[in-house]
Motif scaffolding. Structure first.
Motif: not given
Length: 300
Positions: A1-7, A98-120
């Motif tokens: 996971m460290l390698v994947f997250g760092e990449s 004019k911001l970074s879409g992939i950066m937004s998706i990265l942090f959104s995915g982290i938050v959704m995996s910790h919180y949104t996923h458990h509300n499904l």
């Protein structure tokens, strides 16, 4: 996971840096000093980085709150559709302002995996996971197929010295990035990043489709410069994937074998030291039979 997250984070930062460089290339900075240019570039980078991260985090939290207070568990199709919308929403918003879409998706995915996923609902959780895995696999296959076809589809310009220096600088840059930051993060982590893990993270840093896509979108003139950058990027990608990527697992096995051998050696040394102590006790007991009792051999 460290390698994947760092990449993933590395790709996001590279996109932000490229956008920063392109933004300054389009602007007229002829009357600005070098120090002012550096400060402006740093400010633009920080705005892109933290702005995109904040937007992605906010979108992820909104999705978690929405699915917590609006019960959609009885309609899995609607719940699944809302998850798809929330997954794409940070990218569209970030690119629109004019911001970074992939950066937004990265942090959104982290938050959704910790919180949104458990509300499904359980059905939507399984459906979402399997769907995203399938889509990710197909997209990754298409990207690497395009990367392979581009070797024979576009004109190239090759310079050996430039390629060698780029590979060296990539490896040095990763070392300067990974080792100091890992030591810094160890002050805040319960599970420490060992030097072995740091070395694996440095060695297995694969360059993929993101650098090549960025090289294609660079507005360099004349066309020979763009071809040189594209060709060099393809070579670096192939070097990291074929050489470093294929050598990662053998390297891990070699390091594991050396670690297990060192453990066995240390265990053997401990056993030998105990044996030597017992022999010493017996010798002392023979030499000093009258003055040393069995329980006081160590004192003689």
């Amino acid at each position: 996971m460290l390698v994947f997250g760092e990449s993933i984070l590395n790709d996001a930062v590279s996109i932000v840096l490229t956008n920063t460089a392109e933004g300054f290339a389009r602007d007229d900075n002829s009357m600005v000093t070098g120090w002012e240019t550096f400060l402006q570039a740093l400010g633009y980078f920080l705005k892109m980085f933290f702005g995109s991260a904040a937007l992605g985090t906010l979108t992820g939290l909104i999705s978690a709150i929405f699915l917590k207070h609006f019960d959609l568990r009885k309609t899995p199709s609607l719940e699944f559709g809302m998850m798809i919308i929330f997954a794409y929403l940070p990218y569209g918003l970030a690119e629109g302002i004019k911001l970074s879409g992939i950066m937004s998706i990265l942090f959104s995915g982290i938050v959704m995996s910790h919180y949104t996923h458990h509300n499904l609902s359980p059905v939507t959780q399984i459906l979402m996971q399997q769907t995203l895995r399938s889509v990710a696999f197909m997209c990754e296959t298409c990207v690497f197929a395009f990367l392979g076809l581009s070797i024979f589809s576009f004109p190239h310009k090759f310079e050996l010295s430039f390629v060698i220096w780029c590979i060296v600088l990539v490896l040095v840059g990763r070392a300067v990035n990974i080792f100091p930051l890992s030591y810094l993060l160890n002050f805040f982590r319960d599970h420490k990043i060992t030097p072995k893990m740091m070395f694996i993270m440095w060695f297995s840093g694969l360059r993929g489709a993101i650098p090549y896509a960025l090289s294609l979108h660079l507005g360099l003139e004349p066309i020979e410069k763009r071809q040189l950058i594209g060709t060099t990027t393809i070579i670096i990608v192939l070097f990291t994937i074929l050489l470093l990527g294929s050598g990662t697992m053998p390297l891990i096995r070699i390091m594991d074998n050396e670690e297990s051998q060192s453990r066995r050696k240390s265990k053997k040394d401990i056993n030998l030291s105990k044996t030597e102590k017992m022999v010493k006790k017996k010798i002392l007991a023979v030499i000093y039979p009258s003055s040393c009792r069995h329980t006081q051999v160590d004192r003689c």
